[in-house]
Design a protein around this motif. Sequence first.
Motif, PDB file in Angstrom:
ATOM      1  N   LEU A   1     -10.424  -3.700  -2.882  1.00 63.60           N
ATOM      2  CA  LEU A   1      -9.417  -2.712  -3.287  1.00 63.60           C
ATOM      3  C   LEU A   1      -9.746  -2.164  -4.671  1.00 63.60           C
ATOM      4  O   LEU A   1     -10.562  -2.723  -5.405  1.00 63.60           O
ATOM      5  CB  LEU A   1      -8.023  -3.359  -3.249  1.00 63.60           C
TER       6      LEU A   1
ATOM      7  N   ALA B   1     -14.003  -9.923  -6.986  1.00 59.14           N
ATOM      8  CA  ALA B   1     -14.818  -9.146  -6.027  1.00 59.14           C
ATOM      9  C   ALA B   1     -13.922  -8.586  -4.934  1.00 59.14           C
ATOM     10  O   ALA B   1     -14.076  -8.888  -3.757  1.00 59.14           O
ATOM     11  CB  ALA B   1     -15.900 -10.045  -5.434  1.00 59.14           C
TER      12      ALA B   1
ATOM     13  N   PHE C   1       0.845  -1.206   0.000  1.00 62.88           N
ATOM     14  CA  PHE C   1       0.000   0.000   0.000  1.00 62.88           C
ATOM     15  C   PHE C   1       0.874   1.248   0.000  1.00 62.88           C
ATOM     16  O   PHE C   1       1.729   1.409   0.874  1.00 62.88           O
ATOM     17  CB  PHE C   1      -0.889   0.024   1.251  1.00 62.88           C
TER      18      PHE C   1
HETATM   19  O1  LIG Z   1      -8.867  -8.000  -2.470  1.00 61.01           O
HETATM   20  P1  LIG Z   1      -9.654  -8.350  -1.255  1.00 61.01           P
HETATM   21  O2  LIG Z   1      -9.776  -9.812  -1.014  1.00 61.01           O
HETATM   22  O3  LIG Z   1     -10.959  -7.642  -1.156  1.00 61.01           O
HETATM   23  O4  LIG Z   1      -8.758  -7.912  -0.026  1.00 61.01           O
HETATM   24  C1  LIG Z   1      -8.607  -6.633   0.341  1.00 61.01           C
HETATM   25  C2  LIG Z   1      -7.480  -6.488   1.326  1.00 61.01           C
HETATM   26  O5  LIG Z   1      -7.400  -5.125   1.643  1.00 61.01           O
HETATM   27  C3  LIG Z   1      -7.874  -4.919   2.933  1.00 61.01           C
HETATM   28  O6  LIG Z   1      -9.254  -4.780   2.844  1.00 61.01           O
HETATM   29  C4  LIG Z   1      -7.307  -3.663   3.528  1.00 61.01           C
HETATM   30  O7  LIG Z   1      -5.982  -3.806   3.913  1.00 61.01           O
HETATM   31  C5  LIG Z   1      -7.528  -6.191   3.670  1.00 61.01           C
HETATM   32  O8  LIG Z   1      -8.297  -6.381   4.797  1.00 61.01           O
HETATM   33  C6  LIG Z   1      -7.728  -7.231   2.609  1.00 61.01           C
HETATM   34  O9  LIG Z   1      -6.833  -8.280   2.754  1.00 61.01           O
END
Ligand SMILES: O=P(O)(O)OC[C@H]1O[C@](O)(CO)[C@@H](O)[C@@H]1O
Length: 392
Positions: A242, A239, A129
């Motif tokens: 991010l 799904a 990040f």
């Molecule tokens: O791509 P995904 O599975 O939605 O994961 C999002 C990732 O980003 C976060 O939502 C934020 O760091 C984590 O909790 C998670 O591992």
Amino acid sequence: MIMDALRIALLTHSVNPRGGVVHTLELASALSAQGHDVTVFAPATNGETLFRTAPCRVVYAPVTDSQAGTVALVDARIRALKRSVGAHGPTAFDVLHAEDSISGNALAELKEEGVIRGFVRTVHHLDHFDDPRLAAWQARAYRDADQVFCVSDTWTREMSGRYGIAAVTVSNGVDTTRYTSQALPADEALRQRLGLGAGTLILAVGGVEARKNTLALLDGFALVRRALPLAQLVIAGGASLLDHDAYTQRFIQCAAQHGLSLGAHESIVLTGPLEDAAMPALFRSADVLAMVSVREGFGLVALEALACGTPVVASAIAPFTEYLDDATCFWATPTDADSIAAALLRVIRGDSAIDFAHAVPALLARFSWDASARRHVDAYRAWLAHQPLAIH
Ligand SMILES: O=P(O)(O)OC[C@H]1O[C@](O)(CO)[C@@H](O)[C@@H]1O
Ligand SMILES: Nc1nc2c(ncn2[C@@H]2O[C@H](COP(=O)(O)OP(=O)(O)O[C@H]3O[C@H](CO)[C@@H](O)[C@H](O)[C@@H]3O)[C@@H](O)[C@H]2O)c(=O)[nH]1
């Protein structure tokens, strides 16, 4: 309920069909079958429900704050989980288990405030990040956990070597009753619905994102199309919480530069998230699963494809190299489109040594959710034994 049943809360980040949520539900199912009292907590907005029926009690944590942007979304979900778990009081559970950074932060805050005594955390993989708040949340969620589990030795070593965290490996399982090579009449209906033709089908699962290395797969696919002009690339799922929009825009531009069209019956089919019943049918419909990711906690999708009788092209990097070999997959160098194309073509032409008679069943037998749940319970009890006071 067994005599020494544990009251276990499993916390996940969403209701989405995604690795951490699948892990939560499979673990919940296996723990419940072993007699433990399991509650799944999942943040949900506007009446959302889990993508798969849960085998246990579910608490949907209402997300009430704005989710505009990733930082606000993560914060809103941390708040939602914190409220819901906190409302159950300090004695409701023996074990609180966070499956990701969002739930890890909810529990870290409750621990800091003395509302809970501690928690355990599964790290599937970590992300990079740029935003300092997202990076800090990610770090806190493993740093403040009393015990970290990883889904591969690769990540257990990474947590120790890079972050100084003494984790233990607790592997994934694969449900070989859900993922089978037994074709169903509905398989053909799915092909029609998604616009899949009679040419070669190359499947990737997990959507279009940098971690899944979809751009390199696209370049490899363009090379495959020179030899097999009717081949289709099907990308399912994605799904993610991010934001993968910029990468997806690059994907769309690169596809156009390759002269490849997107859409049903076109050379590239982006299905988006699919209902659960579609996944085994889609694996069975594919000639090959391409899993050329550059970062995975484990790579569960590779085992699901193999369980459906579909050959796998996998990245020749850890964690895949930890459990796959020449008898269970065909290797590709993920940074090299020529290597990806060559591997796909070799498999499509039947020129791989994947041994579905012996090596694949032996591999699948090593990964059951029942065994994973037992290993979790051993680890929970080891952690509870070192607690100075019992939780209840
Ligand atoms: O791509 P995904 O599975 O939605 O994961 C999002 C990732 O980003 C976060 O939502 C934020 O760091 C984590 O909790 C998670 O591992
Ligand atoms: N029903 C349904 N299931 C899906 C869909 N997309 C993915 N899945 C399921 O979700 C799981 C993981 O999918 P990924 O897209 O690979 O998720 P991830 O978030 O990258 O997974 C992470 O956790 C996994 C579990 O430990 C790891 O195996 C993986 O490597 C990674 O770290 C698999 O069971 C897969 O079949 C979909 O659209 N619909």
